[in-house]
Write a protein that holds these residues in place. Sequence first.
Motif, PDB file in Angstrom:
ATOM      1  N   ARG A  30     -59.438   4.755  29.011  1.00  0.00           N
ATOM      2  CA  ARG A  30     -59.857   5.467  27.808  1.00  0.00           C
ATOM      3  C   ARG A  30     -59.040   5.075  26.574  1.00  0.00           C
ATOM      4  NH1 ARG A  30     -63.116   9.667  28.114  1.00  0.00           N
ATOM      5  NH2 ARG A  30     -62.121  10.684  26.334  1.00  0.00           N
ATOM      6  N   TYR A  31     -57.726   5.037  26.745  1.00  0.00           N
ATOM      7  CA  TYR A  31     -56.866   4.901  25.571  1.00  0.00           C
ATOM      8  C   TYR A  31     -56.457   3.469  25.263  1.00  0.00           C
ATOM      9  CZ  TYR A  31     -56.662   9.871  26.511  1.00  0.00           C
ATOM     10  OH  TYR A  31     -57.007  11.179  26.750  1.00  0.00           O
ATOM     11  N   GLU A  32     -56.511   2.594  26.247  1.00  0.00           N
ATOM     12  CA  GLU A  32     -56.144   1.206  26.002  1.00  0.00           C
ATOM     13  C   GLU A  32     -57.356   0.284  25.945  1.00  0.00           C
ATOM     14  OE1 GLU A  32     -53.159   0.455  25.118  1.00  0.00           O
ATOM     15  OE2 GLU A  32     -52.487   2.510  25.515  1.00  0.00           O
ATOM     16  N   LYS A  33     -58.424   0.616  26.661  1.00  0.00           N
ATOM     17  CA  LYS A  33     -59.605  -0.239  26.712  1.00  0.00           C
ATOM     18  C   LYS A  33     -60.828   0.385  26.057  1.00  0.00           C
ATOM     19  CE  LYS A  33     -57.415  -3.521  28.384  1.00  0.00           C
ATOM     20  NZ  LYS A  33     -57.205  -4.701  27.513  1.00  0.00           N
ATOM     21  N   ASN A  34     -60.684   1.604  25.568  1.00  0.00           N
ATOM     22  CA  ASN A  34     -61.774   2.298  24.869  1.00  0.00           C
ATOM     23  C   ASN A  34     -63.028   2.422  25.720  1.00  0.00           C
ATOM     24  OD1 ASN A  34     -62.579   3.714  22.551  1.00  0.00           O
ATOM     25  ND2 ASN A  34     -63.707   1.945  21.767  1.00  0.00           N
ATOM     26  N   LEU A  35     -62.855   2.484  27.039  1.00  0.00           N
ATOM     27  CA  LEU A  35     -63.980   2.704  27.952  1.00  0.00           C
ATOM     28  C   LEU A  35     -64.067   4.210  28.207  1.00  0.00           C
ATOM     29  CD1 LEU A  35     -63.372  -0.297  30.391  1.00  0.00           C
ATOM     30  CD2 LEU A  35     -65.127  -0.101  28.612  1.00  0.00           C
ATOM     31  N   THR A  36     -64.671   4.907  27.266  1.00  0.00           N
ATOM     32  CA  THR A  36     -64.640   6.376  27.271  1.00  0.00           C
ATOM     33  C   THR A  36     -65.721   7.007  28.134  1.00  0.00           C
ATOM     34  OG1 THR A  36     -65.925   6.333  25.215  1.00  0.00           O
ATOM     35  CG2 THR A  36     -63.527   6.511  25.019  1.00  0.00           C
ATOM     36  N   GLY A  37     -66.514   6.180  28.808  1.00  0.00           N
ATOM     37  CA  GLY A  37     -67.480   6.761  29.743  1.00  0.00           C
ATOM     38  C   GLY A  37     -66.786   7.481  30.879  1.00  0.00           C
ATOM     39  N   THR A  38     -65.611   6.988  31.271  1.00  0.00           N
ATOM     40  CA  THR A  38     -64.818   7.636  32.320  1.00  0.00           C
ATOM     41  C   THR A  38     -64.139   8.864  31.737  1.00  0.00           C
ATOM     42  OG1 THR A  38     -64.432   5.505  33.401  1.00  0.00           O
ATOM     43  CG2 THR A  38     -62.941   7.309  33.972  1.00  0.00           C
ATOM     44  N   LYS A  39     -64.439  10.044  32.275  1.00  0.00           N
ATOM     45  CA  LYS A  39     -63.930  11.298  31.714  1.00  0.00           C
ATOM     46  C   LYS A  39     -62.737  11.810  32.511  1.00  0.00           C
ATOM     47  CE  LYS A  39     -67.522  11.229  28.979  1.00  0.00           C
ATOM     48  NZ  LYS A  39     -67.374  10.772  27.586  1.00  0.00           N
ATOM     49  N   ILE A  40     -61.905  12.585  31.837  1.00  0.00           N
ATOM     50  CA  ILE A  40     -60.791  13.273  32.491  1.00  0.00           C
ATOM     51  C   ILE A  40     -60.973  14.767  32.284  1.00  0.00           C
ATOM     52  CG2 ILE A  40     -58.295  13.558  32.625  1.00  0.00           C
ATOM     53  CD1 ILE A  40     -58.003  10.806  31.336  1.00  0.00           C
ATOM     54  N   VAL A  41     -61.020  15.509  33.375  1.00  0.00           N
ATOM     55  CA  VAL A  41     -61.179  16.965  33.292  1.00  0.00           C
ATOM     56  C   VAL A  41     -60.025  17.648  34.019  1.00  0.00           C
ATOM     57  CG1 VAL A  41     -62.688  18.937  33.727  1.00  0.00           C
ATOM     58  CG2 VAL A  41     -63.682  16.711  33.202  1.00  0.00           C
ATOM     59  N   CYS A  42     -60.014  17.528  35.346  1.00  0.00           N
ATOM     60  CA  CYS A  42     -59.013  18.262  36.128  1.00  0.00           C
ATOM     61  C   CYS A  42     -57.682  17.531  36.233  1.00  0.00           C
ATOM     62  CB  CYS A  42     -59.543  18.548  37.534  1.00  0.00           C
ATOM     63  SG  CYS A  42     -59.707  17.057  38.560  1.00  0.00           S
ATOM     64  N   ALA A  43     -57.708  16.195  36.188  1.00  0.00           N
ATOM     65  CA  ALA A  43     -56.518  15.355  36.370  1.00  0.00           C
ATOM     66  C   ALA A  43     -55.854  15.618  37.719  1.00  0.00           C
ATOM     67  CB  ALA A  43     -55.515  15.560  35.235  1.00  0.00           C
ATOM     68  N   GLU A  44     -56.643  16.043  38.703  1.00  0.00           N
ATOM     69  CA  GLU A  44     -56.125  16.351  40.032  1.00  0.00           C
ATOM     70  C   GLU A  44     -56.945  15.710  41.148  1.00  0.00           C
ATOM     71  OE1 GLU A  44     -56.008  20.560  40.426  1.00  0.00           O
ATOM     72  OE2 GLU A  44     -54.246  20.809  39.147  1.00  0.00           O
ATOM     73  N   GLY A  45     -58.010  14.992  40.796  1.00  0.00           N
ATOM     74  CA  GLY A  45     -58.875  14.430  41.822  1.00  0.00           C
ATOM     75  C   GLY A  45     -59.842  15.437  42.401  1.00  0.00           C
ATOM     76  N   ASP A  46     -60.088  16.526  41.693  1.00  0.00           N
ATOM     77  CA  ASP A  46     -60.975  17.574  42.202  1.00  0.00           C
ATOM     78  C   ASP A  46     -62.404  17.467  41.678  1.00  0.00           C
ATOM     79  OD1 ASP A  46     -59.215  18.863  43.853  1.00  0.00           O
ATOM     80  OD2 ASP A  46     -58.553  20.307  42.347  1.00  0.00           O
ATOM     81  N   CYS A  47     -62.575  17.077  40.414  1.00  0.00           N
ATOM     82  CA  CYS A  47     -63.892  17.224  39.789  1.00  0.00           C
ATOM     83  C   CYS A  47     -64.740  15.959  39.836  1.00  0.00           C
ATOM     84  CB  CYS A  47     -63.744  17.694  38.350  1.00  0.00           C
ATOM     85  SG  CYS A  47     -63.095  16.435  37.230  1.00  0.00           S
ATOM     86  N   GLY A  48     -64.122  14.799  39.984  1.00  0.00           N
ATOM     87  CA  GLY A  48     -64.881  13.559  40.102  1.00  0.00           C
ATOM     88  C   GLY A  48     -65.383  12.962  38.811  1.00  0.00           C
ATOM     89  N   ALA A  49     -65.112  13.598  37.662  1.00  0.00           N
ATOM     90  CA  ALA A  49     -65.606  13.069  36.384  1.00  0.00           C
ATOM     91  C   ALA A  49     -64.995  11.716  36.049  1.00  0.00           C
ATOM     92  CB  ALA A  49     -65.309  14.063  35.263  1.00  0.00           C
ATOM     93  N   CYS A  50     -63.847  11.418  36.659  1.00  0.00           N
ATOM     94  CA  CYS A  50     -63.134  10.163  36.382  1.00  0.00           C
ATOM     95  C   CYS A  50     -63.509   9.048  37.352  1.00  0.00           C
ATOM     96  CB  CYS A  50     -61.629  10.408  36.461  1.00  0.00           C
ATOM     97  SG  CYS A  50     -61.077  10.750  38.162  1.00  0.00           S
ATOM     98  N   SER A  51     -64.520   9.239  38.175  1.00  0.00           N
ATOM     99  CA  SER A  51     -64.828   8.286  39.249  1.00  0.00           C
ATOM    100  C   SER A  51     -65.182   6.891  38.715  1.00  0.00           C
ATOM    101  CB  SER A  51     -65.992   8.789  40.103  1.00  0.00           C
ATOM    102  OG  SER A  51     -65.661  10.006  40.732  1.00  0.00           O
ATOM    103  N   VAL A  52     -64.587   5.884  39.347  1.00  0.00           N
ATOM    104  CA  VAL A  52     -64.937   4.488  39.103  1.00  0.00           C
ATOM    105  C   VAL A  52     -65.139   3.833  40.462  1.00  0.00           C
ATOM    106  CG1 VAL A  52     -63.586   4.421  36.968  1.00  0.00           C
ATOM    107  CG2 VAL A  52     -62.539   3.666  39.110  1.00  0.00           C
ATOM    108  N   LEU A  53     -65.635   2.603  40.461  1.00  0.00           N
ATOM    109  CA  LEU A  53     -65.829   1.876  41.709  1.00  0.00           C
ATOM    110  C   LEU A  53     -64.729   0.837  41.880  1.00  0.00           C
ATOM    111  CD1 LEU A  53     -69.681   1.246  41.793  1.00  0.00           C
ATOM    112  CD2 LEU A  53     -68.393   3.096  42.853  1.00  0.00           C
ATOM    113  N   ARG A  54     -64.208   0.728  43.087  1.00  0.00           N
ATOM    114  CA  ARG A  54     -63.155  -0.243  43.390  1.00  0.00           C
ATOM    115  C   ARG A  54     -63.521  -1.039  44.639  1.00  0.00           C
ATOM    116  NH1 ARG A  54     -58.061   0.260  47.123  1.00  0.00           N
ATOM    117  NH2 ARG A  54     -56.689  -1.343  46.292  1.00  0.00           N
ATOM    118  N   TYR A  55     -63.282  -2.333  44.558  1.00  0.00           N
ATOM    119  CA  TYR A  55     -63.460  -3.217  45.707  1.00  0.00           C
ATOM    120  C   TYR A  55     -62.138  -3.922  45.952  1.00  0.00           C
ATOM    121  CZ  TYR A  55     -65.333  -7.035  48.588  1.00  0.00           C
ATOM    122  OH  TYR A  55     -65.570  -7.936  49.609  1.00  0.00           O
TER     123      TYR A  55
END
Length: 476
Positions: A30-55
């Motif tokens: 969000r703050y370094e790459k301006n990819l603001t589609g990824t959201k931060i809500v709980c900051a605890e891994g509970d809500c999933g708004a920050c989910s991205v895909l990793r391989y």
Amino acid sequence: MKNKVVFYLNGKKHEVGAEFAGMMLADYLRYEKNLTGTKIVCAEGDCGACSVLRYFPHVEAEDHYYLPINSCITVVANLHGSSLVTVDALKEKDELHVAQDAMVKCHGSQCGFCTPGFVMALTGLVEEKISKKETSIAPQEAKNCMTGNLCRCTGYQPIIDAAMAMDLKNAKSVKERFFTQHQNSVLKEAFETGVALESDEFSYCAPKTIQAALDYLKANPDARIVGASTDLGVVHNKRKITLTKLLSLHLIEELYQIKEQNGMITLGARVTMNEFRHFMKDHSPEFAKYLDVFASPQIKNLATVVGNVANASPIGDTPPALLALNAWVVINGNKEMKLEDFFLAYRKTALAPGELITHIKLPVPKKGSDYRVFKNANRKDLDISAVNFAIHVEWKDQNKKEISQITMAAGGVAAIPLRLKQTEQFLKQQLDVDGAVKILHSEFKPLSDVRATAAYRHVLVENFLRRFFADCGGVQ
């Protein structure tokens, strides 16, 4: 050792130094790459708004495709050698991804804040289906894939409808779009080299061997050992601690191995909950089923079994299940210790300074034995245990009138995951559940807290014990 973290983000190579490597991935995006589609809500891994895909292409695992993870509790440094895709890149020219298209058509979004996380969870399901060459989604599969995502607006049904409406026959694989042979070569080369980062505010080491890790730990006794940071990420975000010096095990290839030999399972410190769950389906379906309600898919895709044990939480989900199977921890690759001797006090273990857990060993439940694991929490999915309980019984004969061996353990009832040895000994001598219950209650004195009262915890443990014998038919 490299002084840069190397990974791919939406198909482009990124090299990150110590200045940004200590950030959580969601903040970096969000703050370094301006990819603001990824959201931060709980900051605890509970809500999933920050989910991205990793391989992570370096480890041979069943889940060899892009998996959803929580970026809010994932340290950027630990993504060395990974390929990442965010919601910002899913749209291809003017064409929406099938998950995005289904969410639009089924009105799966209202305020929209949680929507990117749901889209990424659904995209992860699409990747799984494409990998398995499947073209249909069962309703429960749709619900399961989204247990790590929370929404306050839609009531969920439109989102479930969207999952069911996804056109898998025409779906394009994220892996096919973003992961190239050149990218594979670059990431393979990155994985083969350790990482050492150093700045005034952040120090990080990811060595290639267990011995190198031990050498670093000896020279830096204040370093925090990182498995996946799913727990440390939470306390970092909540400002209880700051992750300034980390030793990561994620480049030590042997720690990703899990195998069974002569009835004994050995898993390395980098085996994730999801990989362990898949493996245990063939060796202990009960354990695998229990892991279904361990956290969320996003967390299971990163969190490690060893990390859950090393955390030494009295309400950790895996310690009672492992204790009931007489598991062992392997320290520094060569020193074995019974798990029941590992937990000393609240979040205190028998690990000496300069030591780390490299493996866990556990026997496969024998044919004809009964093994059950129970969990009680305020919610079925994505919740911390109030009480968890595990019991394993080997019978003297098929009639189940006498017990040959019995092991039981409970979490959430004491300062440590607790073996209930007096109750075990009583039941081994006589199969009298009513008599065992009286002894059972004398073995622990739980606290009351926000999750359960002490009295309720006593009721739960008793009921789990009675339910076990009622289910297995050991009491007439």
